[in-house]
Design a protein around this motif. Structure first.
Motif, PDB file in Angstrom:
ATOM      1  N   ASN A 336       0.582  -1.410  -0.082  1.00  0.00           N
ATOM      2  CA  ASN A 336       0.209  -0.060  -0.006  1.00  0.00           C
ATOM      3  C   ASN A 336       0.946   1.289   0.003  1.00  0.00           C
ATOM      4  O   ASN A 336       0.441   2.349  -0.112  1.00  0.00           O
ATOM      5  CB  ASN A 336      -0.979  -0.151   1.140  1.00  0.00           C
ATOM      6  CG  ASN A 336      -0.361  -0.156   2.543  1.00  0.00           C
ATOM      7  OD1 ASN A 336       0.999  -0.234   2.515  1.00  0.00           O
ATOM      8  ND2 ASN A 336      -0.861  -0.423   3.594  1.00  0.00           N
ATOM      9  N   VAL A 341       1.037  -2.349   7.156  1.00  0.00           N
ATOM     10  CA  VAL A 341       0.209  -3.001   6.263  1.00  0.00           C
ATOM     11  C   VAL A 341      -0.156  -4.522   6.967  1.00  0.00           C
ATOM     12  O   VAL A 341       0.584  -5.044   8.005  1.00  0.00           O
ATOM     13  CB  VAL A 341       1.284  -3.638   4.965  1.00  0.00           C
ATOM     14  CG1 VAL A 341       2.527  -4.705   5.311  1.00  0.00           C
ATOM     15  CG2 VAL A 341       0.245  -4.272   3.816  1.00  0.00           C
ATOM     16  N   GLN A 345      -4.138  -7.403   3.650  1.00  0.00           N
ATOM     17  CA  GLN A 345      -3.892  -6.527   2.498  1.00  0.00           C
ATOM     18  C   GLN A 345      -2.953  -7.042   1.576  1.00  0.00           C
ATOM     19  O   GLN A 345      -3.187  -6.854   0.254  1.00  0.00           O
ATOM     20  CB  GLN A 345      -3.334  -5.223   3.050  1.00  0.00           C
ATOM     21  CG  GLN A 345      -4.583  -4.217   3.479  1.00  0.00           C
ATOM     22  CD  GLN A 345      -3.696  -2.999   4.242  1.00  0.00           C
ATOM     23  OE1 GLN A 345      -2.845  -2.935   4.838  1.00  0.00           O
ATOM     24  NE2 GLN A 345      -4.484  -1.781   4.061  1.00  0.00           N
ATOM     25  N   GLU A 348      -4.660  -9.876  -0.657  1.00  0.00           N
ATOM     26  CA  GLU A 348      -5.658  -9.363  -1.443  1.00  0.00           C
ATOM     27  C   GLU A 348      -4.876  -8.541  -2.568  1.00  0.00           C
ATOM     28  O   GLU A 348      -5.542  -8.597  -3.797  1.00  0.00           O
ATOM     29  CB  GLU A 348      -6.652  -8.507  -0.643  1.00  0.00           C
ATOM     30  CG  GLU A 348      -7.597  -9.314   0.276  1.00  0.00           C
ATOM     31  CD  GLU A 348      -8.427 -10.224  -0.453  1.00  0.00           C
ATOM     32  OE1 GLU A 348      -8.865  -9.892  -1.852  1.00  0.00           O
ATOM     33  OE2 GLU A 348      -8.734 -11.308  -0.082  1.00  0.00           O
ATOM     34  N   TYR A 349      -3.894  -7.907  -2.415  1.00  0.00           N
ATOM     35  CA  TYR A 349      -3.017  -7.273  -3.486  1.00  0.00           C
ATOM     36  C   TYR A 349      -2.448  -8.323  -4.455  1.00  0.00           C
ATOM     37  O   TYR A 349      -2.900  -8.080  -5.659  1.00  0.00           O
ATOM     38  CB  TYR A 349      -1.924  -6.452  -2.904  1.00  0.00           C
ATOM     39  CG  TYR A 349      -1.190  -5.803  -3.615  1.00  0.00           C
ATOM     40  CD1 TYR A 349      -1.353  -4.597  -4.508  1.00  0.00           C
ATOM     41  CD2 TYR A 349       0.048  -6.279  -4.105  1.00  0.00           C
ATOM     42  CE1 TYR A 349      -0.444  -4.016  -5.378  1.00  0.00           C
ATOM     43  CE2 TYR A 349       1.005  -5.704  -5.266  1.00  0.00           C
ATOM     44  CZ  TYR A 349       0.453  -4.626  -5.805  1.00  0.00           C
ATOM     45  OH  TYR A 349       1.113  -4.166  -6.549  1.00  0.00           O
TER      46      TYR A 349
END
Length: 670
Positions: A336, A341, A345, A348-349
């Protein structure tokens, strides 16, 4: 009248199919076959076979196939046809598109010729006479000394038609004597027509009285025996090569046992600037835990739970405070772009990118590159793996280049290789099966070889690797020989070259993947193994623990987490609790008894990453102000974060569910 018409139509209906079937009847038999055979001085048998074939129906022509016994060879000489005026014409080798063309298949030993064009009317009890000349070699069976035996089928039982009459006129060279016979010629006649499956076998004992008996080819068993001896000698030679490499490896010290460390001073001299990540790679253990423990120890990272299933990783310092390698890892980790982080996250990224990600693999990859760049670690991929990787990436997955390459190689084989290979019994199928199988076996065996020489390998399997590597090197040798060692039609010289080529593949495997090319890495691994043994002895000792807290990242790197827990839980000694990562931040601010002073050990021999001061930096995050102090995550928390952040795209693959006589053969129409 109606009744009469019905009877007429009924009669036509019955007669039409019968007349149609009669007009389409095909048959082929032999009015007679005359064989003139001559047994030469060298034991070869020249045969002139005159066939009078009766054709009925729309046959294209006929064929003659020859069966060979073990070790026998045959040479096709000519094929002629007798004209109505009694003269003979020679048939030409061609594509069988025109009448009086023939093809000879050297692998199947079959002659096929055309006698009629498709546009011509069918044969009607037509007799055509053909004369076939062939020469057999190595057809005699040696009985011992100067005694030989001819056991040959001059007919061919694999046929559908009868042979009305068959005669065999056999003449032998003057150097051959037939026991009980004064003349050197014999005649054999069939007593009656030969029905399909009947043979015309001639069995004859012979004695050789010439002076060139040594020039005769040895028996098949003798050939197999000597080929086996050659193969065994090659294997023994490869074994000697492997043993010499082993002796030299012992001489230069890469087979030595790790040295025994008896002081912290010697420990740090050997440790030098070795990073804990280097150790983890060589130990193949605790990669994520080692990296996170070091950065937690340095006060640069911290883990915490926001939920039971969501773990937060925070950067406690600016990016510039991390090493270049760590910055590359963090770039892939902090997807991100912020200073914290979560594991969700990250997952999913990479899921949205449809790209695999593993923190453990990412750390190992970047630090392996660093070790290779610093010549600390030998590259795992050999030149042959890289070469074939390039071939598969640039050729096989590029359809245009692959098709072009296949066409070029196919044309090269057709114009330059097919004839010489077929002449020695190596057909298209065998050639194109043996070469790729052998090459791929060499690549696969090479890829399975472990040239990592990590702690576990050096500690347990150094000597065993010499044996296993030698045995694996023989796989290409056996695969290539399996295609050719049984083929007696292949000359001894050709087989010898095949044996040399296969032995070269095995020799290059032994030499190229020997530990001699990794001697620097093995010696370094031996030093690291001695460091591990020293720390292990400290943890298993009943003496107070004196391992400096700066060495905490080396505990998972050396795979000593069990030893640490064993000291606490089984030896009931709690003096090493400060080495657990969850206690590091708190314990670094306390004075620890019985700790050896780092300054007294000579800090110049310690990596700056080990002795960094923890908890010295802080900054504001989106969740508030936090710094390097306080409780840290445990090793299990670090592993949980790595596991929950890992992502692998779903797979797109799918699943789906005889007689001992020589000679003989077959003949007929087509």
């Amino acid at each position: 009248m109606t009744f009469l018409l019905l009877r007429v139509f009924h009669l036509l209906f019955l007669l039409f199919p019968c007349s149609y079937l009669l007009s389409q009847t095909k048959s082929l038999d032999w009015e007679q076959i005359e064989v003139d055979a001559y047994l030469g001085k060298d034991g070869s048998l020249e045969i002139t076979e005159t066939q009078s074939i009766r054709f009925s129906g729309d046959w294209n022509g006929a064929y003659r196939r020859y069966d060979l016994g073990m070790g026998e060879k045959i040479k096709f000489i000519s094929l002629d046809r007798k004209l109505e005026n009694g003269t003979w014409i020679s048939l030409k080798s061609g594509s069988l598109y025109y009448t009086d063309e023939f093809q000879y298949d050297q692998l199947r030993h079959e002659i096929k010729w055309r006698s009629r064009m498709p546009s011509d009317k069918p044969f009607d009890n037509t007799i055509l006479v053909y004369k076939i000349k062939v020469k057999y070699m190595d057809i005699l069976r040696r009985e011992g000394g100067d005694k030989f035996r001819l056991d040959h089928d001059f007919g061919f039982s694999d046929r559908k038609g009868d042979i009305g009459r068959m005669s065999i006129h056999l003449k032998v060279h003057e150097d051959w004597k037939i026991p009980g016979k004064f003349e050197n010629s014999l005649t054999f006649l069939s007593n009656s027509p030969l029905s399909p499956d009947q043979k015309m076998i001639v069995q004859l004992d012979l004695r050789y009285t010439g002076t060139e008996i040594k020039s005769f080819s040895p028996s098949p068993l003798r050939i197999y025996f000597f080929r086996g001896i050659e193969l065994i000698l090659i294997i023994c030679g490869l074994g000697i090569l492997n043993f010499l490499i082993y002796i030299y490896a012992k001489k230069i010290g890469i087979m030595d046992e790790p040295i025994r460390i008896d002081s912290w001073k010697l420990f740090y001299e050997i440790l030098s600037d070795t990073k804990p990540e280097y150790v983890a790679i060589l130990a193949e253990s605790g990669m994520t835990e080692t990296w996170m423990t070091r950065l937690t120890n340095e006060g640069k990272l911290r883990l915490s739970y926001s939920e039971k299933t969501n773990i937060i990783l925070r950067k406690l310092v600016e990016d510039e405070a991390f090493s270049e390698t760590d910055q590359k890892i963090l770039k892939d980790l902090f997807v991100n772009g912020g200073r914290e982080v979560s594991s969700n996250q990250i997952k999913e990224y990479y899921k949205s990118k449809k790209t695999s990600y593993s923190l453990n693999s990412d750390i190992e990859r970047h630090y392996t590159n660093e070790m290779e760049r610093l010549a600390f670690l030998e590259p795992r991929n050999s030149w042959i793996e890289k070469s074939f990787g390039f071939i598969f990436d640039k050729v096989f997955f590029n359809s245009f280049v692959f098709i072009l390459s296949a066409i070029v190689f196919g044309l090269f084989y057709y114009f330059y290789l097919s004839e010489p290979l077929n002449s020695v019994g190596v057909g298209f199928g065998r050639f194109f099966a043996s070469i790729p199988f052998t090459i791929m076996s060499a690549v696969v065996v090479s890829s399975f070889e472990d040239v990592h020489y990590g702690i576990h390998d050096v500690e347990l399997y150094r000597e065993r690797y010499f044996v296993s590597r030698f045995l694996r090197s023989l796989i290409p040798l056996f695969i290539l020989n399996a295609f050719y060692i049984w083929s007696l039609e292949i000359p001894s010289e050709i087989y010898f070259y095949i044996l040399l080529a296969s032995s070269f593949l095995s020799a290059q495997h032994i030499i190229r993947l020997s530990p001699l090319s990794h001697s620097k890495q093995i010696k370094k691994t031996l030093e690291i193994l001695s460091l591990k043994n020293f720390l292990s002895s400290r943890l298993s000792s009943s003496e107070p623990c004196d391992i400096p807290i700066q060495l905490a990242p080396f505990i998972p790197a050396f795979d000593l987490t069990f030893n640490l827990r064993y000291r606490s839980e089984n030896l009931n000694l709690n003096d090493a609790e400060y080495l657990f990562p969850e206690n590091i931040s708190k314990q670094m601010e306390l004075h620890l008894p019985n700790q050896t002073s780092l300054s007294s050990l000579g800090s110049s021999g310690i990596s700056s990453s080990i002795v960094s001061n923890a908890g010295s930096s802080s900054f504001s995050s989106s969740n508030g102000n936090f710094g390097g102090g306080g409780a840290s995550a445990s090793w299990s928390d670090m592993e949980a974060f790595s596991s929950s952040a890992r992502y692998s795209p779903p797979s797109t693959s799918s699943s789906s569910s005889s007689s001992s006589s020589s000679g003989g053969g077959g003949g007929g129409g087509w």
